[in-house]
Design a protein around this motif. Structure first.
Motif, PDB file in Angstrom:
ATOM      1  N   ASN A   6      -1.136   4.347   1.334  1.00 28.61           N
ATOM      2  CA  ASN A   6      -1.794   3.060   1.099  1.00 28.61           C
ATOM      3  C   ASN A   6      -3.139   3.218   0.390  1.00 28.61           C
ATOM      4  O   ASN A   6      -3.849   2.235   0.193  1.00 28.61           O
ATOM      5  N   THR A  31       3.769   8.219 -13.179  1.00 29.85           N
ATOM      6  CA  THR A  31       4.707   7.113 -13.031  1.00 29.85           C
ATOM      7  C   THR A  31       5.717   7.117 -14.180  1.00 29.85           C
ATOM      8  O   THR A  31       6.918   6.949 -13.959  1.00 29.85           O
ATOM      9  N   ARG A  37       6.002   6.428  -7.680  1.00 28.31           N
ATOM     10  CA  ARG A  37       6.206   4.996  -7.951  1.00 28.31           C
ATOM     11  C   ARG A  37       5.453   4.193  -6.904  1.00 28.31           C
ATOM     12  O   ARG A  37       5.152   4.683  -5.825  1.00 28.31           O
ATOM     13  N   ARG A  38       5.168   2.978  -7.242  1.00 29.68           N
ATOM     14  CA  ARG A  38       4.468   2.067  -6.345  1.00 29.68           C
ATOM     15  C   ARG A  38       5.490   1.102  -5.773  1.00 29.68           C
ATOM     16  O   ARG A  38       6.243   0.471  -6.507  1.00 29.68           O
ATOM     17  N   GLU A  39       5.540   0.994  -4.469  1.00 37.01           N
ATOM     18  CA  GLU A  39       6.427   0.059  -3.765  1.00 37.01           C
ATOM     19  C   GLU A  39       5.592  -1.099  -3.236  1.00 37.01           C
ATOM     20  O   GLU A  39       4.502  -0.886  -2.728  1.00 37.01           O
ATOM     21  N   ASP A  42       0.474  -5.087  -5.190  1.00 35.70           N
ATOM     22  CA  ASP A  42      -0.696  -4.296  -5.562  1.00 35.70           C
ATOM     23  C   ASP A  42      -1.602  -3.998  -4.360  1.00 35.70           C
ATOM     24  O   ASP A  42      -2.016  -2.873  -4.163  1.00 35.70           O
ATOM     25  N   TYR A  46       2.418   0.620  -1.346  1.00 34.23           N
ATOM     26  CA  TYR A  46       2.150   2.011  -1.022  1.00 34.23           C
ATOM     27  C   TYR A  46       2.786   2.905  -2.076  1.00 34.23           C
ATOM     28  O   TYR A  46       3.676   2.500  -2.805  1.00 34.23           O
ATOM     29  N   TRP A  47       2.297   4.131  -2.159  1.00 35.16           N
ATOM     30  CA  TRP A  47       2.788   5.101  -3.123  1.00 35.16           C
ATOM     31  C   TRP A  47       3.948   5.883  -2.538  1.00 35.16           C
ATOM     32  O   TRP A  47       3.925   6.265  -1.384  1.00 35.16           O
TER      33      TRP A  47
END
Length: 60
Positions: A6, A31, A37-39, A42, A46-47
């Protein structure tokens, strides 16, 4: 990122001792390579690290 998925760009940059903009550029590269990737959203997302780099993997 694994320890604190986070974390914000600012937190990560401070921990790494680099500027926020430098971190943003490097995250963009990772990325694009599909390594992270970012889930989620924004602010609440979390990464996710998609690839574990081992010492044996010298191609990266």
């Amino acid at each position: 990122m694994n320890n604190n998925p986070n974390a914000s760009y600012t937190e990560l940059a401070e921990k790494l001792g680099i500027k926020r903009r430098t971190l943003a550029n490097r995250i963009k590269q990772l990325t694009e390579l599909g390594l992270i990737r970012r889930e989620g959203y924004d602010k609440t997302g979390y990464w996710v690290v998609s690839y574990n780099i081992s010492p044996k993997d010298s191609s990266l």
